[in-house]
Write a protein that holds these residues in place. Structure first.
Motif, PDB file in Angstrom:
ATOM      1  N   TYR A 145       0.853  -1.181   0.000  1.00 57.55           N
ATOM      2  CA  TYR A 145       0.000   0.000   0.000  1.00 57.55           C
ATOM      3  C   TYR A 145       0.889   1.232   0.000  1.00 57.55           C
ATOM      4  CZ  TYR A 145      -4.236  -2.650   1.208  1.00 57.55           C
ATOM      5  OH  TYR A 145      -5.305  -3.514   1.203  1.00 57.55           O
TER       6      TYR A 145
ATOM      7  N   GLN B 238       0.859   5.401   1.161  1.00 64.05           N
ATOM      8  CA  GLN B 238       0.160   6.463   1.870  1.00 64.05           C
ATOM      9  C   GLN B 238       0.724   7.799   1.420  1.00 64.05           C
ATOM     10  OE1 GLN B 238       0.287   6.486   6.255  1.00 64.05           O
ATOM     11  NE2 GLN B 238      -1.802   7.296   6.247  1.00 64.05           N
TER      12      GLN B 238
ATOM     13  N   SER C  67      -1.304  13.411   1.887  1.00 64.29           N
ATOM     14  CA  SER C  67      -2.622  13.795   2.397  1.00 64.29           C
ATOM     15  C   SER C  67      -3.165  12.777   3.394  1.00 64.29           C
ATOM     16  CB  SER C  67      -3.606  13.939   1.241  1.00 64.29           C
ATOM     17  OG  SER C  67      -3.851  12.669   0.638  1.00 64.29           O
TER      18      SER C  67
ATOM     19  N   ILE D 179      -4.538   6.189   1.968  1.00 66.06           N
ATOM     20  CA  ILE D 179      -3.873   4.882   1.825  1.00 66.06           C
ATOM     21  C   ILE D 179      -4.462   4.186   0.610  1.00 66.06           C
ATOM     22  CG2 ILE D 179      -3.462   2.624   2.875  1.00 66.06           C
ATOM     23  CD1 ILE D 179      -3.619   3.963   5.607  1.00 66.06           C
TER      24      ILE D 179
ATOM     25  N   PHE E 284      -4.255   0.978  -2.188  1.00 62.66           N
ATOM     26  CA  PHE E 284      -3.790  -0.378  -2.515  1.00 62.66           C
ATOM     27  C   PHE E 284      -3.026  -0.334  -3.830  1.00 62.66           C
ATOM     28  CE2 PHE E 284      -3.532  -4.744  -3.361  1.00 62.66           C
ATOM     29  CZ  PHE E 284      -3.992  -4.987  -4.643  1.00 62.66           C
TER      30      PHE E 284
ATOM     31  N   PHE F 123       3.818   0.818   2.508  1.00 63.97           N
ATOM     32  CA  PHE F 123       3.616  -0.192   3.543  1.00 63.97           C
ATOM     33  C   PHE F 123       3.481  -1.569   2.911  1.00 63.97           C
ATOM     34  CE2 PHE F 123       3.100   2.384   7.254  1.00 63.97           C
ATOM     35  CZ  PHE F 123       2.554   3.577   6.816  1.00 63.97           C
TER      36      PHE F 123
ATOM     37  N   LEU G  53       6.212  -1.127   9.283  1.00 66.22           N
ATOM     38  CA  LEU G  53       6.213   0.265   9.732  1.00 66.22           C
ATOM     39  C   LEU G  53       6.374   1.267   8.600  1.00 66.22           C
ATOM     40  CD1 LEU G  53       8.166   0.017  13.098  1.00 66.22           C
ATOM     41  CD2 LEU G  53       5.708   0.234  12.730  1.00 66.22           C
TER      42      LEU G  53
ATOM     43  N   GLY H 101       2.436   2.429  14.425  1.00 68.05           N
ATOM     44  CA  GLY H 101       2.095   2.195  13.026  1.00 68.05           C
ATOM     45  C   GLY H 101       0.629   1.861  12.864  1.00 68.05           C
TER      46      GLY H 101
ATOM     47  N   GLN I  80      -8.124  -4.638   0.669  1.00 69.24           N
ATOM     48  CA  GLN I  80      -8.894  -3.740   1.521  1.00 69.24           C
ATOM     49  C   GLN I  80      -8.703  -2.313   1.009  1.00 69.24           C
ATOM     50  OE1 GLN I  80      -8.162  -4.421   5.726  1.00 69.24           O
ATOM     51  NE2 GLN I  80      -8.082  -6.647   5.406  1.00 69.24           N
TER      52      GLN I  80
ATOM     53  N   PHE J 288      -9.176   1.647   1.883  1.00 73.12           N
ATOM     54  CA  PHE J 288      -9.213   2.470   3.081  1.00 73.12           C
ATOM     55  C   PHE J 288      -9.944   3.786   2.871  1.00 73.12           C
ATOM     56  CE2 PHE J 288      -6.510   0.417   6.244  1.00 73.12           C
ATOM     57  CZ  PHE J 288      -5.969  -0.615   5.489  1.00 73.12           C
TER      58      PHE J 288
END
Lengths: 117, 111
Positions: free
Chosen positions: A37, A39, A42, A45, A47, A91, A109, B42, B100, B102
């Protein structure tokens, strides 16, 4: 217990180059799914790409591809021809496939990627 | 095609107050997840619903956190007696099968 580790805290690359981000995972399950993913600044997140543990071929979507090395429990993300807008936190995540009822994602993390012009 | 909707986007509460966070999943997605994101920990899983039924709440702090999904179009996460350590971005995700998707998150600040 499940665990996902991203050892690179941050990476800086020049635009239009290729970058690889590392991720190693731990699981007792024989079937599992691996995800990357992104991020954005902004907070969104997004995929990017998925690898199923039972598939030998590496997944590819657009300029994202994966380097899946199952014996090493490793799933690297490769971004080719990077663009400024690829700057984000990336991530790695894992979902076990068949044990129990859970479908939760376990996240690393993150690795911050900065693409320089 | 709207994505996952979360409201409010920001919430500030005083210590000891209650906070309710709302999530509207993508239409047709059978699974809804709640996660919490902090700098230190996290992204952490909290709880998960499938077809509105609670399936896994293993990540929920037991005493003050609760989640519900009364219908297929929304889920709520309620935090009672909020504490400063509850300050985080709370993320809702929905899923049709494997991936998934978000929402933008709710940033909760407990003063």
């Amino acid at each position: 217990a499940q665990k996902v580790t991203q050892t690179q805290t941050s990476i800086s690359v020049m635009e239009k180059t290729t970058v690889t981000m590392d991720c190693v995972y731990e699981t007792q399950d024989s079937s599992y799914f691996l995800f990357w993913y992104k991020q954005t600044a902004s907070g969104e997140i997004v995929f990017l790409i998925r690898q199923d543990s039972y598939k030998k071929e590496n997944a590819t979507v657009g300029h994202y591809s994966l380097n899946f090395q199952k014996p090493k429990s490793s799933i690297g993300l490769i971004i080719t021809a990077t663009q400024i807008e690829d700057s984000a936190v990336y991530f790695c995540a894992m979902r076990e496939g068949i044990t129990g009822n859970t479908r939760k994602l376990i996240f690393g993390l993150g690795t911050t990627l900065q693409v320089q012009p | 095609n709207a994505g996952v909707i979360q409201t409010p986007r920001h919430k500030v509460t005083g210590k000891g107050q209650e906070a309710t966070l709302w999530c509207e999943p993508i239409s047709g997605h059978s699974a809804v997840f709640w996660y919490r994101q902090t700098i230190v920990q996290g992204l952490e899983f909290l709880t998960y619903f499938r077809n509105q039924a609670p399936i896994d709440d293993s990540g929920m702090p037991k005493e003050r956190f609760s989640a519900q999904m009364p219908n297929q179009s929304h889920s709520t996460l309620k935090i009672q007696s909020t504490q400063p350590q509850d300050s985080a971005v709370y993320l809702c995700a929905s899923s049709p099968s494997l991936e998934q998707y978000f929402g933008p998150g709710t940033r909760l600040t407990v003063l």
